[in-house]
Design an enzyme around this catalytic site. Structure first.
Site, PDB file in Angstrom:
ATOM      1  N   ARG A   1       0.883  -1.194   0.000  1.00 44.28           N
ATOM      2  CA  ARG A   1       0.000   0.000   0.000  1.00 44.28           C
ATOM      3  C   ARG A   1       0.903   1.221   0.000  1.00 44.28           C
ATOM      4  O   ARG A   1       1.709   1.409   0.924  1.00 44.28           O
ATOM      5  CB  ARG A   1      -0.905   0.010   1.230  1.00 44.28           C
ATOM      6  CG  ARG A   1      -1.532   1.371   1.460  1.00 44.28           C
ATOM      7  CD  ARG A   1      -2.662   1.378   2.429  1.00 44.28           C
ATOM      8  NE  ARG A   1      -3.826   0.713   1.862  1.00 44.28           N
ATOM      9  CZ  ARG A   1      -5.054   0.797   2.379  1.00 44.28           C
ATOM     10  NH1 ARG A   1      -5.269   1.530   3.457  1.00 44.28           N
ATOM     11  NH2 ARG A   1      -6.065   0.169   1.820  1.00 44.28           N
TER      12      ARG A   1
ATOM     13  N   HIS B   1      -7.376   0.946  -6.474  1.00 42.85           N
ATOM     14  CA  HIS B   1      -7.520   0.046  -5.308  1.00 42.85           C
ATOM     15  C   HIS B   1      -8.169  -1.258  -5.805  1.00 42.85           C
ATOM     16  O   HIS B   1      -9.317  -1.558  -5.496  1.00 42.85           O
ATOM     17  CB  HIS B   1      -8.395   0.743  -4.262  1.00 42.85           C
ATOM     18  CG  HIS B   1      -8.326   0.151  -2.891  1.00 42.85           C
ATOM     19  ND1 HIS B   1      -7.531  -0.935  -2.563  1.00 42.85           N
ATOM     20  CD2 HIS B   1      -8.966   0.509  -1.731  1.00 42.85           C
ATOM     21  CE1 HIS B   1      -7.683  -1.210  -1.273  1.00 42.85           C
ATOM     22  NE2 HIS B   1      -8.542  -0.360  -0.749  1.00 42.85           N
TER      23      HIS B   1
ATOM     24  N   GLN C   1      -9.889  -3.888  -3.509  1.00 41.15           N
ATOM     25  CA  GLN C   1     -11.197  -3.426  -3.035  1.00 41.15           C
ATOM     26  C   GLN C   1     -12.261  -3.658  -4.104  1.00 41.15           C
ATOM     27  O   GLN C   1     -13.372  -4.097  -3.816  1.00 41.15           O
ATOM     28  CB  GLN C   1     -11.116  -1.933  -2.695  1.00 41.15           C
ATOM     29  CG  GLN C   1     -12.414  -1.366  -2.166  1.00 41.15           C
ATOM     30  CD  GLN C   1     -12.752  -1.887  -0.775  1.00 41.15           C
ATOM     31  OE1 GLN C   1     -11.948  -1.779   0.135  1.00 41.15           O
ATOM     32  NE2 GLN C   1     -13.936  -2.454  -0.609  1.00 41.15           N
TER      33      GLN C   1
ATOM     34  N   ASP D   1     -16.840   7.516  -1.525  1.00 45.61           N
ATOM     35  CA  ASP D   1     -15.603   7.307  -0.773  1.00 45.61           C
ATOM     36  C   ASP D   1     -15.314   8.605  -0.033  1.00 45.61           C
ATOM     37  O   ASP D   1     -15.951   9.641  -0.307  1.00 45.61           O
ATOM     38  CB  ASP D   1     -14.470   6.938  -1.758  1.00 45.61           C
ATOM     39  CG  ASP D   1     -13.163   6.577  -1.052  1.00 45.61           C
ATOM     40  OD1 ASP D   1     -13.198   6.258   0.153  1.00 45.61           O
ATOM     41  OD2 ASP D   1     -12.108   6.641  -1.711  1.00 45.61           O
TER      42      ASP D   1
ATOM     43  N   CYS E   1     -16.087   1.643   0.599  1.00 47.84           N
ATOM     44  CA  CYS E   1     -14.939   0.782   0.951  1.00 47.84           C
ATOM     45  C   CYS E   1     -14.573   0.898   2.424  1.00 47.84           C
ATOM     46  O   CYS E   1     -13.918   0.008   2.957  1.00 47.84           O
ATOM     47  CB  CYS E   1     -13.747   1.110   0.065  1.00 47.84           C
ATOM     48  SG  CYS E   1     -13.056   2.752   0.315  1.00 47.84           S
TER      49      CYS E   1
ATOM     50  N   ARG F   1     -13.380  -8.610   1.952  1.00 48.48           N
ATOM     51  CA  ARG F   1     -11.963  -8.356   1.638  1.00 48.48           C
ATOM     52  C   ARG F   1     -11.155  -9.630   1.902  1.00 48.48           C
ATOM     53  O   ARG F   1     -10.269  -9.995   1.122  1.00 48.48           O
ATOM     54  CB  ARG F   1     -11.410  -7.214   2.501  1.00 48.48           C
ATOM     55  CG  ARG F   1     -11.990  -5.835   2.231  1.00 48.48           C
ATOM     56  CD  ARG F   1     -11.612  -5.297   0.870  1.00 48.48           C
ATOM     57  NE  ARG F   1     -10.184  -5.173   0.696  1.00 48.48           N
ATOM     58  CZ  ARG F   1      -9.450  -4.137   1.113  1.00 48.48           C
ATOM     59  NH1 ARG F   1     -10.021  -3.119   1.723  1.00 48.48           N
ATOM     60  NH2 ARG F   1      -8.143  -4.089   0.897  1.00 48.48           N
TER      61      ARG F   1
HETATM   62  N1  NVA Z   1      -9.664   6.936  -1.192  1.00 48.92           N
HETATM   63  C1  NVA Z   1      -9.267   6.460   0.118  1.00 48.92           C
HETATM   64  C2  NVA Z   1      -9.509   4.999   0.234  1.00 48.92           C
HETATM   65  C3  NVA Z   1      -9.187   4.412   1.589  1.00 48.92           C
HETATM   66  C4  NVA Z   1      -9.409   2.926   1.644  1.00 48.92           C
HETATM   67  C5  NVA Z   1      -7.815   6.808   0.373  1.00 48.92           C
HETATM   68  O1  NVA Z   1      -7.009   6.624  -0.538  1.00 48.92           O
HETATM   69  O2  NVA Z   1      -7.494   7.264   1.464  1.00 48.92           O
HETATM   70  N1   CP Z   2     -11.048  -0.089   2.441  1.00 44.02           N
HETATM   71  C1   CP Z   2      -9.774  -0.160   2.882  1.00 44.02           C
HETATM   72  O1   CP Z   2      -8.838  -0.362   2.105  1.00 44.02           O
HETATM   73  O2   CP Z   2      -9.654  -0.029   4.219  1.00 44.02           O
HETATM   74  P1   CP Z   2      -8.296   0.196   5.018  1.00 44.02           P
HETATM   75  O3   CP Z   2      -7.765   1.556   4.641  1.00 44.02           O
HETATM   76  O4   CP Z   2      -8.691   0.130   6.463  1.00 44.02           O
HETATM   77  O5   CP Z   2      -7.318  -0.868   4.657  1.00 44.02           O
END
Ligand code: NVA
Ligand code: CP
Length: 312
Positions: free
Chosen positions: A100, A127, A130, A228, A268, A296
């Site tokens: 990530r 993502h 997801q 989101d 998500c 997930r």
């Molecule tokens: N768009 C959000 C998704 C978190 C799972 C982010 O990138 O922070």
């Molecule tokens: N939806 C998602 O990726 O959650 P986290 O940021 O908690 O991993």
């Protein structure tokens, strides 16, 4: 080496198999094949996570493997060791790596230099884990036995809020891949960008999404409403500007009422109730957000198992 950095890294046929595997894993969670036996998988985080971290850690363990959670700051990455060297060295210890991070070029860099499969656990661009989960969660409703991806064709997905976000990009990409219609509604300045257009073009997928600033016309007849956070990880400096621009784009009960009566709401998570979505919608019977969160685990176990199969 087969990696999973974007939705189309599996063909539709391979994706269909992933969804069937995920169903098999969900139906008999603790009796899944020990596909990762004697394997060690790294989970490398440059950003915060609850779901991705725990579901992958549990998933590797349930498949018989050993998960090692790492973060960029407490490895030599934080002191400047190159991605090329890190990927080569990690490949000597590990059998797979979930990452990530911020720029998508970081996961691409790891994929270029690694001799183990790399899984994208979220970048600023997309993502995909997801979205495979979200599609699986919809298939549980549309085609609970066969999980037939053809049942997605023609369904209308509506994404509201930050239409230039990683989640919006992944919805656009997935809709194109699985034949869903997609409309995105958000303020000017937060429309889908050339980045996702370039991804579609590189995959030979048609640019068929619709962008509008009008939430009501977007939501009409929707099969799926999703949103989101308005401030993604890395966007914190712009928080006030983003919240001001996106306030009219909250998914609330009035908007949900414009969608089909059997429409589903997806998010998500984490959610900010009262910002991108009302508490009423989060709690409504049409909201399937906690199935989505649970899934997930099952979908990612299937993604890892498929990568092992394709790389063997
Ligand atoms: N768009 C959000 C998704 C978190 C799972 C982010 O990138 O922070
Ligand atoms: N939806 C998602 O990726 O959650 P986290 O940021 O908690 O991993």
């Amino acid at each position: 080496m087969h990696h999973f950095l974007k939705e189309t890294d599996f063909t539709p046929e391979q994706a269909q198999h992933v969804f069937l595997l995920a169903k098999q894993f969900k139906d008999d969670r603790l009796n899944c094949p020990q596909t990762l036996k004697k394997q060690s998988w790294g989970l490398l985080f440059y950003k915060s996570s609850t779901r991705t971290r725990i579901s992958f850690e549990v998933g590797v363990n349930e498949l018989g493997g050993f998960p090692i959670v790492l973060d960029s700051q407490n490895t030599q990455i934080g002191r400047g060791e190159t991605i090329a060297d890190t990927a080569k060295v990690m490949s000597q210890y590990l059998h797979g790596l979930v990452i990530r991070t911020y720029g998508h070029e970081i996961v691409e860099g790891f994929a270029k230099h690694a001799t183990m499969p790399i899984v994208n656990g979220l970048t600023d661009l997309n993502h995909p884990c997801q979205l495979y989960t979200d599609i699986f969660t919809l298939l549980e409703r549309y085609s609970p036995e066969a999980m037939d991806i053809n049942t997605l064709k023609g369904k209308k997905v509506v994404f509201l809020g930050d239409c230039a976000s990683n989640m919006a990009n992944s919805w656009i990409h997935s809709a194109a891949m699985f034949g869903m219609e997609i409309t995105l509604a958000g303020p000017e300045g937060f429309a889908p960008t050339h980045e996702i257009d370039a991804v579609l073009e590189a995959d030979g997928l048609a640019k068929q999404y619709v962008f509008t600033t009008d939430t009501k016309s977007a939501a009409e007849d929707a099969d799926v409403l999703c949103t989101d956070v308005w401030v993604s990880m890395g966007d914190e400096a712009e928080a006030a500007k983003r919240k001001a621009a996106m306030t009219p784009y909250q998914v609330d009960g009035d908007l949900l009422a414009l969608a089909k009566s059997d429409a589903y709401f997806l998010h998500c998570l984490p959610a900010h109730a009262g910002e991108e979505v009302s508490q009423e919608v989060l709690d409504s019977p049409q909201s399937i957000i906690f199935d989505e969160a649970e899934n997930r685990l099952h979908a990612q176990k299937a993604i890892m198992a498929k990568l092992v199969e394709l790389n063997s």
